[in-house]
Design a protein around this motif. Structure first.
Motif, PDB file in Angstrom:
ATOM      1  N   VAL A  19      24.450 -23.184  60.226  1.00  0.00           N
ATOM      2  CA  VAL A  19      25.344 -23.073  59.071  1.00  0.00           C
ATOM      3  C   VAL A  19      25.592 -21.610  58.703  1.00  0.00           C
ATOM      4  N   LEU A  20      24.519 -20.821  58.584  1.00  0.00           N
ATOM      5  CA  LEU A  20      24.656 -19.437  58.112  1.00  0.00           C
ATOM      6  C   LEU A  20      25.403 -18.555  59.112  1.00  0.00           C
ATOM      7  N   ASP A  21      25.124 -18.722  60.400  1.00  0.00           N
ATOM      8  CA  ASP A  21      25.843 -17.929  61.409  1.00  0.00           C
ATOM      9  C   ASP A  21      27.336 -18.254  61.395  1.00  0.00           C
ATOM     10  N   THR A  22      27.644 -19.541  61.227  1.00  0.00           N
ATOM     11  CA  THR A  22      29.050 -19.954  61.162  1.00  0.00           C
ATOM     12  C   THR A  22      29.725 -19.375  59.924  1.00  0.00           C
ATOM     13  N   LEU A  23      29.028 -19.438  58.791  1.00  0.00           N
ATOM     14  CA  LEU A  23      29.587 -18.888  57.557  1.00  0.00           C
ATOM     15  C   LEU A  23      29.800 -17.380  57.675  1.00  0.00           C
ATOM     16  N   SER A  25      30.508 -15.722  60.430  1.00  0.00           N
ATOM     17  CA  SER A  25      31.706 -15.523  61.256  1.00  0.00           C
ATOM     18  C   SER A  25      32.976 -15.826  60.457  1.00  0.00           C
ATOM     19  N   PHE A  26      32.904 -16.872  59.644  1.00  0.00           N
ATOM     20  CA  PHE A  26      34.052 -17.242  58.799  1.00  0.00           C
ATOM     21  C   PHE A  26      34.340 -16.128  57.786  1.00  0.00           C
ATOM     22  N   ALA A  27      33.278 -15.568  57.196  1.00  0.00           N
ATOM     23  CA  ALA A  27      33.430 -14.511  56.197  1.00  0.00           C
ATOM     24  C   ALA A  27      34.051 -13.256  56.800  1.00  0.00           C
ATOM     25  N   ALA A  28      33.807 -13.027  58.084  1.00  0.00           N
ATOM     26  CA  ALA A  28      34.416 -11.866  58.742  1.00  0.00           C
ATOM     27  C   ALA A  28      35.933 -12.017  58.813  1.00  0.00           C
ATOM     28  N   ARG A  29      36.386 -13.271  58.922  1.00  0.00           N
ATOM     29  CA  ARG A  29      37.833 -13.515  58.965  1.00  0.00           C
ATOM     30  C   ARG A  29      38.438 -13.530  57.556  1.00  0.00           C
ATOM     31  N   TYR A  30      37.650 -14.042  56.605  1.00  0.00           N
ATOM     32  CA  TYR A  30      38.137 -14.192  55.234  1.00  0.00           C
ATOM     33  C   TYR A  30      37.154 -13.532  54.256  1.00  0.00           C
ATOM     34  N   PRO A  31      37.099 -12.218  54.242  1.00  0.00           N
ATOM     35  CA  PRO A  31      36.113 -11.512  53.414  1.00  0.00           C
ATOM     36  C   PRO A  31      36.305 -11.705  51.914  1.00  0.00           C
ATOM     37  N   VAL A 191      35.588 -25.947  59.388  1.00  0.00           N
ATOM     38  CA  VAL A 191      35.075 -27.170  60.029  1.00  0.00           C
ATOM     39  C   VAL A 191      35.116 -27.032  61.548  1.00  0.00           C
ATOM     40  N   ALA A 192      36.204 -26.477  62.070  1.00  0.00           N
ATOM     41  CA  ALA A 192      36.312 -26.290  63.520  1.00  0.00           C
ATOM     42  C   ALA A 192      35.222 -25.348  64.028  1.00  0.00           C
ATOM     43  N   MET A 193      34.912 -24.316  63.255  1.00  0.00           N
ATOM     44  CA  MET A 193      33.859 -23.378  63.639  1.00  0.00           C
ATOM     45  C   MET A 193      32.482 -24.043  63.605  1.00  0.00           C
ATOM     46  N   LEU A 194      32.246 -24.851  62.575  1.00  0.00           N
ATOM     47  CA  LEU A 194      30.987 -25.595  62.482  1.00  0.00           C
ATOM     48  C   LEU A 194      30.853 -26.566  63.660  1.00  0.00           C
ATOM     49  N   ARG A 195      31.949 -27.250  63.956  1.00  0.00           N
ATOM     50  CA  ARG A 195      31.957 -28.231  65.050  1.00  0.00           C
ATOM     51  C   ARG A 195      31.645 -27.551  66.389  1.00  0.00           C
ATOM     52  N   ALA A 196      32.255 -26.395  66.602  1.00  0.00           N
ATOM     53  CA  ALA A 196      32.040 -25.674  67.864  1.00  0.00           C
ATOM     54  C   ALA A 196      30.599 -25.198  67.976  1.00  0.00           C
ATOM     55  N   ARG A 197      30.045 -24.679  66.873  1.00  0.00           N
ATOM     56  CA  ARG A 197      28.656 -24.209  66.907  1.00  0.00           C
ATOM     57  C   ARG A 197      27.694 -25.385  67.082  1.00  0.00           C
ATOM     58  N   GLY A 198      27.978 -26.507  66.434  1.00  0.00           N
ATOM     59  CA  GLY A 198      27.136 -27.690  66.587  1.00  0.00           C
ATOM     60  C   GLY A 198      27.137 -28.208  68.006  1.00  0.00           C
ATOM     61  N   ALA A 199      28.306 -28.208  68.649  1.00  0.00           N
ATOM     62  CA  ALA A 199      28.407 -28.667  70.033  1.00  0.00           C
ATOM     63  C   ALA A 199      27.682 -27.712  70.972  1.00  0.00           C
TER      64      ALA A 199
END
Length: 207
Positions: A19-23, A25-31, A191-199
């Motif tokens: 969760v935290l690694d995904t967040l 990465s997301f924060a880097a796109r949407y600071p 969600v797509a980022m979470l899904r990719a990391r989970g897979a």
């Protein structure tokens, strides 16, 4: 239109790194987007989602009235500290296990509380977090079913021993991913980022 905040309600058994690694990465796109991360046990995350306090829910089931999907499977292992009397026993029966103290984690929900797993020990200690349950086990006070990813180091070092049960033993629990508003582009992207990391980290069974 970019949102200023996204909130997640996540079951505590979901791997923090995922969760935290995904967040991050997301924060880097949407600071400029603030993140709220709420953690709960069993129905706790679902309740918060149903109250409209979270945009994304990762819980033990899909909340009623929503469409969700299987996210990951979490493997639970029955463990004790290496100094516990059961550590070296073989083929422990259910009757023998019932005589041992068990530590369990309580549902953090306030409404329809949910019981999960084997709860037949004659003596149970109920705690409110997985971290406390792990401490209880580490102190040799009880056995419990703990997600393998949370105690990988203890198992590899030999500090924790997986119980040798006659029947049963390791079990799997599914986590499900649900979104409140699938039309929100930023939420869909997270969600797509979470899904990719989970897979990448887990291989859930289909269904």
């Amino acid at each position: 239109h970019e949102r200023s905040e996204i909130s997640l309600a996540v079951d505590t058994i979901c791997p923090h790194a995922l969760v935290l690694d995904t967040l991050n990465s997301f924060a880097a796109r949407y600071p400029h987007c603030n993140i709220k991360l709420y953690e709960g046990v069993l129905s706790g995350s679902e309740e918060r989602f149903l109250r409209g306090e979270a945009d994304i829910c990762i819980a033990y089931r899909v909340p009623p009235g929503f469409l969700g999907e299987k996210f990951i499977d979490v493997e639970f292992v029955p463990v004790v500290n290496r100094g516990h009397p059961c550590a070296e026993r073989r083929s422990i029966t259910a009757r023998q296990l019932m005589r041992e103290r068990q530590v369990v984690i309580s549902d953090s929900g306030s409404e329809a509380r949910v019981d999960s797993g084997w709860l037949k020990s004659s003596e149970r200690w109920t705690v409110s977090s997985m971290a406390t349950a792990i401490q209880v086990i580490a102190s040799g006070m009880a056995f419990g079913w703990i997600p393998r990813h949370m105690i990988r180091q203890e198992l590899e070092s030999g500090e924790f021993k997986a119980l040798s049960l006659e029947f049963g033993g390791e079990k799997s629990g599914g986590l499900y991913l649900t979104v409140a508003d699938a039309d929100c582009r930023m939420t869909r992207e997270l969600v797509a980022m979470l899904r990719a990391r989970g897979a990448e980290d887990f291989s859930p069974d289909v269904g």
